[in-house]
Design an enzyme around this catalytic site. Structure first.
Site, PDB file in Angstrom:
ATOM      1  N   GLN A  69      71.029 -22.658 -44.506  1.00 52.40           N
ATOM      2  CA  GLN A  69      71.245 -24.148 -43.612  1.00 52.40           C
ATOM      3  C   GLN A  69      72.711 -24.451 -43.758  1.00 52.40           C
ATOM      4  OE1 GLN A  69      67.270 -24.765 -43.923  1.00 52.40           O
ATOM      5  NE2 GLN A  69      67.067 -25.481 -45.203  1.00 52.40           N
ATOM      6  N   ASP A  93      61.181 -28.272 -41.937  1.00 47.69           N
ATOM      7  CA  ASP A  93      62.135 -28.265 -43.608  1.00 47.69           C
ATOM      8  C   ASP A  93      62.734 -29.636 -43.222  1.00 47.69           C
ATOM      9  OD1 ASP A  93      64.523 -26.995 -43.606  1.00 47.69           O
ATOM     10  OD2 ASP A  93      62.974 -25.237 -43.436  1.00 47.69           O
ATOM     11  N   GLU A 113      60.437 -29.774 -33.650  1.00 45.58           N
ATOM     12  CA  GLU A 113      59.637 -28.678 -34.360  1.00 45.58           C
ATOM     13  C   GLU A 113      57.970 -29.101 -34.360  1.00 45.58           C
ATOM     14  OE1 GLU A 113      59.777 -27.252 -36.973  1.00 45.58           O
ATOM     15  OE2 GLU A 113      57.218 -26.731 -36.962  1.00 45.58           O
ATOM     16  N   ASP A 144      57.305 -28.685 -28.532  1.00 47.89           N
ATOM     17  CA  ASP A 144      57.085 -27.499 -27.835  1.00 47.89           C
ATOM     18  C   ASP A 144      59.161 -27.674 -27.698  1.00 47.89           C
ATOM     19  OD1 ASP A 144      57.010 -24.204 -27.351  1.00 47.89           O
ATOM     20  OD2 ASP A 144      57.024 -25.407 -25.240  1.00 47.89           O
ATOM     21  N   ASP A 162      65.989 -22.696 -35.434  1.00 42.95           N
ATOM     22  CA  ASP A 162      65.986 -22.636 -36.374  1.00 42.95           C
ATOM     23  C   ASP A 162      64.533 -22.133 -37.209  1.00 42.95           C
ATOM     24  OD1 ASP A 162      65.866 -22.113 -39.162  1.00 42.95           O
ATOM     25  OD2 ASP A 162      65.645 -24.589 -40.163  1.00 42.95           O
ATOM     26  N   ASP A 165      60.427 -15.845 -38.032  1.00 45.30           N
ATOM     27  CA  ASP A 165      60.774 -14.647 -37.577  1.00 45.30           C
ATOM     28  C   ASP A 165      59.537 -14.258 -35.552  1.00 45.30           C
ATOM     29  OD1 ASP A 165      61.758 -13.276 -39.476  1.00 45.30           O
ATOM     30  OD2 ASP A 165      60.574 -13.930 -40.546  1.00 45.30           O
ATOM     31  N   TYR A 230      65.640 -13.769 -48.555  1.00 40.02           N
ATOM     32  CA  TYR A 230      65.249 -13.301 -47.488  1.00 40.02           C
ATOM     33  C   TYR A 230      65.198 -11.757 -47.457  1.00 40.02           C
ATOM     34  CZ  TYR A 230      65.350 -17.567 -44.745  1.00 40.02           C
ATOM     35  OH  TYR A 230      65.740 -18.672 -44.334  1.00 40.02           O
TER      36      TYR A 230
END
Lengths: 289, 289
Positions: A69, A93, A113, A144, A162, A165, A230
């Site tokens: 972050q 988040d 988000e 969106d 952010d 994948d 990750y």
């Protein structure tokens, strides 16, 4: 695919990182649901704190999320001499918002988000990240990012993507058309930073994304940060600047270590900024030469 | 403890890195034995090539070993203005020897490995690393590094300790007395570099080791490299120099990228050298302030 077996959650993604898997010991599956967009799990782990999993992939854990972050936020913010208005795409988040508002020049943070369930569950179970939404500089829109940017041209100094994948809802955020859209949503001299995968598994994909960036931005580069939870233990960022005189590897604003500590940054520093762009020789060669 | 279950090898070490585990998909367990010192496994993995496992801990895989071997070798070698005679302690797979002999100024490489079975098995199953032993600059002794150094004072320019983690046969290689011994085995201006664990799990231990180094060396520092198959996806190095004017973060010998490519280095470069010393702010603060 993901598996919880004998008390361990294993992240297995044979398409994205075949033959390798990271596992966390789980105390409790705190929540599990299928939202409109994705499968969401909240795990309480033995040694990594709370963990958010989307479609079987670890998004963040309480123990190491600060590295991600801080870096996805402060790398682009510190490349910009005057980052007043920031857009965050994704980041449900709240951790990126939490970091971005720390920057003393940032006045407004707009965030889009797509999945309101990620936001709601983070507020409930990941308050140390979701506290980002409580800051009065932050305005959250559920929607969106593509559509949002079509209606907001020439507005932002920095856009941070952010995303998860490039499978599922995030796939379009890695395409060249997305870079064109971001370019138009930026003010002159604007900067973008997106999650960019790991060179150990995705080098071709990184080059494709970086080229998409390069085609619309005067300067572009790939940077790295360490995140144990990750794949391969780290993650990269694709960064672009509209300013042809920008040197992304050298912060435009250099915080002293005293200022870094006062901003409660645990990972980012001016030295870390510079070091993040030092890519292994074979990666540098493949991406830039 | 390690587990092979459903075709996956999992590295579980509840003492060293509790609650987390890295797994590799295994095609075949190629060899398994208990030597005088440790449990040795050679695995053929699906996507990481051949893999050497000692006492349940992954030592190296064919896919990512170059990062570790190049960095543990070239960080100290390039900090030294004239590294003619090098000692390697451990490194039974041969990968460090393979890298050290590449340096154009290195004339002699002496290596002491305690476990001849690691050497023999590496020659048989890991020839891309064990080729290091074939170079005529390299003289291998099977024995104890401690004993060897007691009989070799004031001899070496660089000592590289390529050990396993501080459990089992390698535990003494992390203690302060080991730094005293290395100091005495070095010529004036000599440099040492040892495997130093990961700050995400071992920060206290790193500080202890670094302090052991600091007490006997004029300059000391901690540096990092990315290795996906190691815990948390990276590993650190503790580096010390007897030269009080040394600046470890800036190579004494700077190879150009052309020279780097000619030396067949895939990870190390002068930029990577500098970036390796940029530690996350909380680590820098804990280790140095």
């Amino acid at each position: 695919m993901d598996v919880i077996r004998n008390g361990w959650f294993s992240e297995i993604q044979e398409d994205l990182w075949p033959g390798q898997s990271f596992s966390l010991k789980v105390k409790k599956v705190v929540h599990e649901e299928k939202s409109k967009y994705q499968d969401i799990k909240i795990l309480e782990t033995e040694t990594f704190g709370m963990c958010l999993v989307l479609d079987g992939i670890i998004q963040c854990t309480q123990r190491d999320e600060f590295s991600y972050q801080e870096m996805i936020s402060f790398l682009p913010l510190c490349c910009h001499p005057n980052p007043r208005k920031v857009l965050i795409v994704g980041g449900g988040d709240g951790g990126v918002a939490r970091e971005v508002v720390k920057h003393p020049l940032v006045e407004e943070v707009h965030q889009v988000e797509i999945d309101d369930r990620v936001v709601e569950l983070s507020k409930k179970y990941l308050p140390s990240m979701a506290c980002g939404f409580e800051n009065k500089k932050v305005k959250l829109t559920i929607g969106d990012g593509f559509e949002y940017m079509k209606n907001h041209k020439n507005e932002f100094d920095v856009i941070i993507t952010d995303s998860s994948d490039p499978v599922g809802p995030a796939v379009s955020l890695f395409q060249e058309s997305y870079y064109e859209l971001m370019k138009n949503a930026l003010r002159p001299g604007g900067i973008v930073c997106s999650q960019g995968g790991t060179y150990w598994t995705d080098l071709e994909y990184i080059k494709k994304t970086l080229n998409g960036c390069k085609n619309h931005f005067a300067k572009s580069a790939f940077a790295l940060t360490s995140v144990p939870s990750y794949p391969c233990g780290h993650i990269g960022f694709v960064i672009g600047s509209l300013d042809e005189n920008a040197n992304l590897k050298e912060p435009a604003i250099k915080f002293t270590t005293g200022e870094i500590d006062n901003l409660n940054l645990r990972y980012y520093s001016t030295d870390v900024h510079r070091g993040a762009f030092a890519l292994p020789r074979y990666v540098e060669k493949f991406l830039y030469e």
